[in-house]
Write a protein that holds these residues in place. Structure first.
Motif, PDB file in Angstrom:
ATOM      1  N   GLU A 178      53.971 -31.654 -47.264  1.00  0.00           N
ATOM      2  CA  GLU A 178      53.114 -31.127 -46.189  1.00  0.00           C
ATOM      3  C   GLU A 178      53.761 -31.310 -44.825  1.00  0.00           C
ATOM      4  OE1 GLU A 178      50.458 -29.428 -46.332  1.00  0.00           O
ATOM      5  OE2 GLU A 178      49.414 -29.833 -48.201  1.00  0.00           O
ATOM      6  N   SER A 179      54.385 -32.472 -44.616  1.00  0.00           N
ATOM      7  CA  SER A 179      55.024 -32.723 -43.326  1.00  0.00           C
ATOM      8  C   SER A 179      56.338 -31.966 -43.180  1.00  0.00           C
ATOM      9  CB  SER A 179      55.265 -34.233 -43.139  1.00  0.00           C
ATOM     10  OG  SER A 179      56.141 -34.735 -44.127  1.00  0.00           O
ATOM     11  N   ALA A 180      56.995 -31.651 -44.300  1.00  0.00           N
ATOM     12  CA  ALA A 180      58.291 -30.964 -44.260  1.00  0.00           C
ATOM     13  C   ALA A 180      58.159 -29.453 -44.120  1.00  0.00           C
ATOM     14  CB  ALA A 180      59.090 -31.283 -45.524  1.00  0.00           C
ATOM     15  N   ALA A 181      57.077 -28.887 -44.638  1.00  0.00           N
ATOM     16  CA  ALA A 181      56.945 -27.430 -44.719  1.00  0.00           C
ATOM     17  C   ALA A 181      57.072 -26.716 -43.382  1.00  0.00           C
ATOM     18  CB  ALA A 181      55.624 -27.064 -45.394  1.00  0.00           C
ATOM     19  N   PRO A 182      56.430 -27.167 -42.303  1.00  0.00           N
ATOM     20  CA  PRO A 182      56.589 -26.445 -41.030  1.00  0.00           C
ATOM     21  C   PRO A 182      58.039 -26.378 -40.556  1.00  0.00           C
ATOM     22  CG  PRO A 182      54.707 -27.932 -40.930  1.00  0.00           C
ATOM     23  CD  PRO A 182      55.452 -28.261 -42.179  1.00  0.00           C
ATOM     24  N   ALA A 183      58.794 -27.463 -40.770  1.00  0.00           N
ATOM     25  CA  ALA A 183      60.199 -27.473 -40.350  1.00  0.00           C
ATOM     26  C   ALA A 183      61.015 -26.473 -41.156  1.00  0.00           C
ATOM     27  CB  ALA A 183      60.782 -28.874 -40.490  1.00  0.00           C
ATOM     28  N   LEU A 184      60.765 -26.386 -42.465  1.00  0.00           N
ATOM     29  CA  LEU A 184      61.484 -25.413 -43.292  1.00  0.00           C
ATOM     30  C   LEU A 184      61.128 -23.995 -42.885  1.00  0.00           C
ATOM     31  CD1 LEU A 184      63.283 -24.613 -45.651  1.00  0.00           C
ATOM     32  CD2 LEU A 184      61.292 -24.899 -47.166  1.00  0.00           C
ATOM     33  N   ARG A 185      59.857 -23.727 -42.696  1.00  0.00           N
ATOM     34  CA  ARG A 185      59.423 -22.383 -42.305  1.00  0.00           C
ATOM     35  C   ARG A 185      60.055 -21.976 -40.975  1.00  0.00           C
ATOM     36  NH1 ARG A 185      54.243 -23.302 -42.057  1.00  0.00           N
ATOM     37  NH2 ARG A 185      53.907 -23.104 -44.292  1.00  0.00           N
ATOM     38  N   SER A 186      60.095 -22.913 -40.020  1.00  0.00           N
ATOM     39  CA  SER A 186      60.675 -22.637 -38.712  1.00  0.00           C
ATOM     40  C   SER A 186      62.176 -22.384 -38.815  1.00  0.00           C
ATOM     41  CB  SER A 186      60.390 -23.806 -37.766  1.00  0.00           C
ATOM     42  OG  SER A 186      61.009 -23.612 -36.520  1.00  0.00           O
ATOM     43  N   PHE A 187      62.862 -23.181 -39.619  1.00  0.00           N
ATOM     44  CA  PHE A 187      64.310 -23.038 -39.761  1.00  0.00           C
ATOM     45  C   PHE A 187      64.669 -21.676 -40.361  1.00  0.00           C
ATOM     46  CE2 PHE A 187      68.227 -23.493 -42.253  1.00  0.00           C
ATOM     47  CZ  PHE A 187      69.104 -23.861 -41.249  1.00  0.00           C
ATOM     48  N   VAL A 188      63.976 -21.288 -41.429  1.00  0.00           N
ATOM     49  CA  VAL A 188      64.263 -20.003 -42.063  1.00  0.00           C
ATOM     50  C   VAL A 188      63.922 -18.855 -41.123  1.00  0.00           C
ATOM     51  CG1 VAL A 188      63.684 -18.499 -44.003  1.00  0.00           C
ATOM     52  CG2 VAL A 188      63.998 -20.946 -44.383  1.00  0.00           C
ATOM     53  N   ALA A 189      62.863 -19.004 -40.347  1.00  0.00           N
ATOM     54  CA  ALA A 189      62.502 -17.966 -39.371  1.00  0.00           C
ATOM     55  C   ALA A 189      63.602 -17.803 -38.326  1.00  0.00           C
ATOM     56  CB  ALA A 189      61.177 -18.316 -38.697  1.00  0.00           C
ATOM     57  N   GLU A 190      64.212 -18.900 -37.884  1.00  0.00           N
ATOM     58  CA  GLU A 190      65.328 -18.815 -36.931  1.00  0.00           C
ATOM     59  C   GLU A 190      66.495 -18.050 -37.529  1.00  0.00           C
ATOM     60  OE1 GLU A 190      66.872 -22.184 -34.913  1.00  0.00           O
ATOM     61  OE2 GLU A 190      64.895 -23.064 -34.550  1.00  0.00           O
ATOM     62  N   LEU A 191      66.839 -18.361 -38.785  1.00  0.00           N
ATOM     63  CA  LEU A 191      67.942 -17.653 -39.438  1.00  0.00           C
ATOM     64  C   LEU A 191      67.634 -16.164 -39.556  1.00  0.00           C
ATOM     65  CD1 LEU A 191      69.060 -19.928 -42.421  1.00  0.00           C
ATOM     66  CD2 LEU A 191      70.287 -19.503 -40.290  1.00  0.00           C
ATOM     67  N   ALA A 192      66.408 -15.853 -39.961  1.00  0.00           N
ATOM     68  CA  ALA A 192      66.022 -14.458 -40.137  1.00  0.00           C
ATOM     69  C   ALA A 192      66.055 -13.697 -38.816  1.00  0.00           C
ATOM     70  CB  ALA A 192      64.630 -14.380 -40.761  1.00  0.00           C
ATOM     71  N   ALA A 193      65.629 -14.339 -37.736  1.00  0.00           N
ATOM     72  CA  ALA A 193      65.643 -13.684 -36.426  1.00  0.00           C
ATOM     73  C   ALA A 193      67.068 -13.495 -35.918  1.00  0.00           C
ATOM     74  CB  ALA A 193      64.838 -14.508 -35.426  1.00  0.00           C
ATOM     75  N   ALA A 194      67.938 -14.443 -36.224  1.00  0.00           N
ATOM     76  CA  ALA A 194      69.321 -14.363 -35.757  1.00  0.00           C
ATOM     77  C   ALA A 194      70.124 -13.324 -36.519  1.00  0.00           C
ATOM     78  CB  ALA A 194      69.991 -15.732 -35.889  1.00  0.00           C
ATOM     79  N   ALA A 195      69.776 -13.116 -37.787  1.00  0.00           N
ATOM     80  CA  ALA A 195      70.521 -12.154 -38.624  1.00  0.00           C
ATOM     81  C   ALA A 195      69.529 -11.336 -39.432  1.00  0.00           C
ATOM     82  CB  ALA A 195      71.481 -12.906 -39.535  1.00  0.00           C
ATOM     83  N   PRO A 196      68.836 -10.398 -38.799  1.00  0.00           N
ATOM     84  CA  PRO A 196      67.746  -9.675 -39.468  1.00  0.00           C
ATOM     85  C   PRO A 196      68.184  -8.823 -40.661  1.00  0.00           C
ATOM     86  CG  PRO A 196      68.237  -8.728 -37.302  1.00  0.00           C
ATOM     87  CD  PRO A 196      68.970 -10.012 -37.374  1.00  0.00           C
ATOM     88  N   ALA A 197      69.457  -8.469 -40.736  1.00  0.00           N
ATOM     89  CA  ALA A 197      69.929  -7.656 -41.864  1.00  0.00           C
ATOM     90  C   ALA A 197      70.369  -8.502 -43.051  1.00  0.00           C
ATOM     91  CB  ALA A 197      71.094  -6.771 -41.414  1.00  0.00           C
ATOM     92  N   THR A 198      70.347  -9.821 -42.892  1.00  0.00           N
ATOM     93  CA  THR A 198      70.819 -10.726 -43.937  1.00  0.00           C
ATOM     94  C   THR A 198      69.700 -11.071 -44.904  1.00  0.00           C
ATOM     95  OG1 THR A 198      72.469 -11.684 -42.452  1.00  0.00           O
ATOM     96  CG2 THR A 198      71.865 -12.976 -44.379  1.00  0.00           C
ATOM     97  N   ARG A 199      69.996 -11.057 -46.185  1.00  0.00           N
ATOM     98  CA  ARG A 199      69.039 -11.436 -47.215  1.00  0.00           C
ATOM     99  C   ARG A 199      69.060 -12.956 -47.374  1.00  0.00           C
ATOM    100  NH1 ARG A 199      66.964  -8.718 -51.918  1.00  0.00           N
ATOM    101  NH2 ARG A 199      66.414 -10.189 -53.584  1.00  0.00           N
ATOM    102  N   ILE A 200      67.904 -13.597 -47.277  1.00  0.00           N
ATOM    103  CA  ILE A 200      67.815 -15.060 -47.352  1.00  0.00           C
ATOM    104  C   ILE A 200      67.042 -15.462 -48.600  1.00  0.00           C
ATOM    105  CG2 ILE A 200      66.967 -17.159 -46.228  1.00  0.00           C
ATOM    106  CD1 ILE A 200      67.216 -15.706 -43.551  1.00  0.00           C
ATOM    107  N   ALA A 201      67.639 -16.326 -49.392  1.00  0.00           N
ATOM    108  CA  ALA A 201      66.965 -16.908 -50.545  1.00  0.00           C
ATOM    109  C   ALA A 201      66.808 -18.403 -50.298  1.00  0.00           C
ATOM    110  CB  ALA A 201      67.763 -16.661 -51.821  1.00  0.00           C
ATOM    111  N   VAL A 202      65.663 -18.952 -50.648  1.00  0.00           N
ATOM    112  CA  VAL A 202      65.417 -20.384 -50.485  1.00  0.00           C
ATOM    113  C   VAL A 202      65.391 -21.010 -51.877  1.00  0.00           C
ATOM    114  CG1 VAL A 202      63.870 -22.147 -49.568  1.00  0.00           C
ATOM    115  CG2 VAL A 202      64.122 -19.967 -48.368  1.00  0.00           C
ATOM    116  N   LEU A 203      66.289 -21.951 -52.115  1.00  0.00           N
ATOM    117  CA  LEU A 203      66.468 -22.573 -53.422  1.00  0.00           C
ATOM    118  C   LEU A 203      65.903 -23.980 -53.402  1.00  0.00           C
ATOM    119  CD1 LEU A 203      70.160 -21.463 -54.152  1.00  0.00           C
ATOM    120  CD2 LEU A 203      68.055 -20.125 -54.261  1.00  0.00           C
ATOM    121  N   CYS A 204      64.980 -24.249 -54.303  1.00  0.00           N
ATOM    122  CA  CYS A 204      64.159 -25.448 -54.204  1.00  0.00           C
ATOM    123  C   CYS A 204      64.294 -26.297 -55.463  1.00  0.00           C
ATOM    124  CB  CYS A 204      62.700 -25.041 -54.009  1.00  0.00           C
ATOM    125  SG  CYS A 204      62.476 -23.623 -52.888  1.00  0.00           S
TER     126      CYS A 204
END
Length: 323
Positions: A178-204
């Protein structure tokens, strides 16, 4: 039919879970008070959002390297030679970090491959027992996946939260996730905004799948891959409330198959993570993970590595729900 050693292991795991339930009912309320003290480290320098332009990345990597060296000096002054040695290696000229914070067990986001020109990016989210002092295995997995992906793929090893210890009450609850999720969501959003044409997969991996489940609503990823998972805390993939394709795999040699897939509400918390992600009941797209054990999903030459790389590269078959 299960072999006799397998049945004995399953019985021991069930007994261990019951014992942990009792322990957790006492330990969870005071767990924050008994956390081990962290090696001191300076606060990281404030940085802006991720920018994947080559010059911007080079400047960011250099700034993080200086932050790691400052943490190394603090660890040396504290007398922790092991941590200082780990940090010295992390500050090497060939290492590239988007983020680093040496406090509270450590946080880091290390890049493998050319993030500026990558067409596919995999973000690795680790499970229990991963920190700066046990970072090398996590890093080795990221490097192996990068090799499997080839030149158009990049990998980010995201150690963005304080992972729970496996033999602890914390590993049986979603509190850390619960405490980690906002940081992960924010980090992936930064990557997506920086490279909108890039496909991002999250491996858990393992407990990391609980983190990803909590982050799933609004997560800017094309795929969420759960492997070696104890569960996610929800009963069906639709309950993750994500537009990403959700994949699940488990090796036949992974002991986590024998962990009971239960979710029990106690008076102070909820223990366990519910439905098995590789079950028909859960509804994820399954991929073949071969015979790998719990820590071997990204091992060189493995079936699981090959199929996870295919998912990241968008070459896995999706029509019949298997890779």
């Amino acid at each position: 039919m299960a072999s006799r050693p397998r049945r004995r292991l399953r019985l021991r795991l069930r007994r261990s879970l019951l014992a942990a339930l009792v322990t957790a009912s006492v330990a969870v309320p005071v767990s924050g008070a008994v956390r081990p003290s962290a090696v001191p480290a300076p606060a990281p320098v404030a940085i802006g959002p991720v920018n994947v332009a080559p010059a911007a990345l080079a400047a960011r990597y250099a700034a993080q390297r200086e932050g790691i060296r400052a943490a190394e000096r603090a660890a040396s002054g504290h007398g922790d030679r092991r941590r200082a040695a780990v940090l010295s290696a992390m500050a090497g000229p060939d290492r590239r970090f988007l983020a680093f914070d040496g406090r509270d067990g450590g946080r880091a986001a290390e890049v493998f491959g050319d993030l500026s020109h990558a067409e596919r990016v995999a973000v690795l989210v680790p499970g229990s027992d991963t920190g700066l002092d046990r970072y090398e295995r996590f890093r080795a997995d990221a490097r192996e996946l990068r090799r499997q992906l080839g030149g158009s793929g990049a990998v980010v090893a995201w150690l963005g939260y304080r992972t729970p210890a496996t033999p602890s009450a914390a590993a049986l609850t979603a509190a850390s996730a619960e405490s980690a999720a906002p940081a992960l969501r924010s980090f992936v959003a930064e990557l997506a905004a920086a490279a909108p044409a890039t496909r991002i997969a999250v491996l858990c991996h393992s407990y990391g799948s609980v983190v990803c489940a909590r982050a799933a609503p609004g997560l800017k990823a094309s795929d969420i891959v759960l492997y070696g998972s104890p569960g996610t805390g929800v009963d069906h993939v639709r309950d993750l409330r994500t537009r990403a394709t959700v994949w699940a795999g488990r090796g036949s040699g992974d002991w986590i198959a024998d962990v009971p897939h239960v979710r029990l509400g106690l008076h102070i918390t909820t223990i366990g993570f519910g439905a098995d992600p590789v079950s028909d009941r859960f509804g994820a797209r399954r991929f073949d993970a071969g015979a790998c054990g719990h820590s071997d999903y990204l091992r060189a030459g493995s079936v699981s590595l090959r199929n996870i790389a295919r998912i990241v590269s968008a070459t896995a078959r999706t029509g019949e729900g298997h890779a």
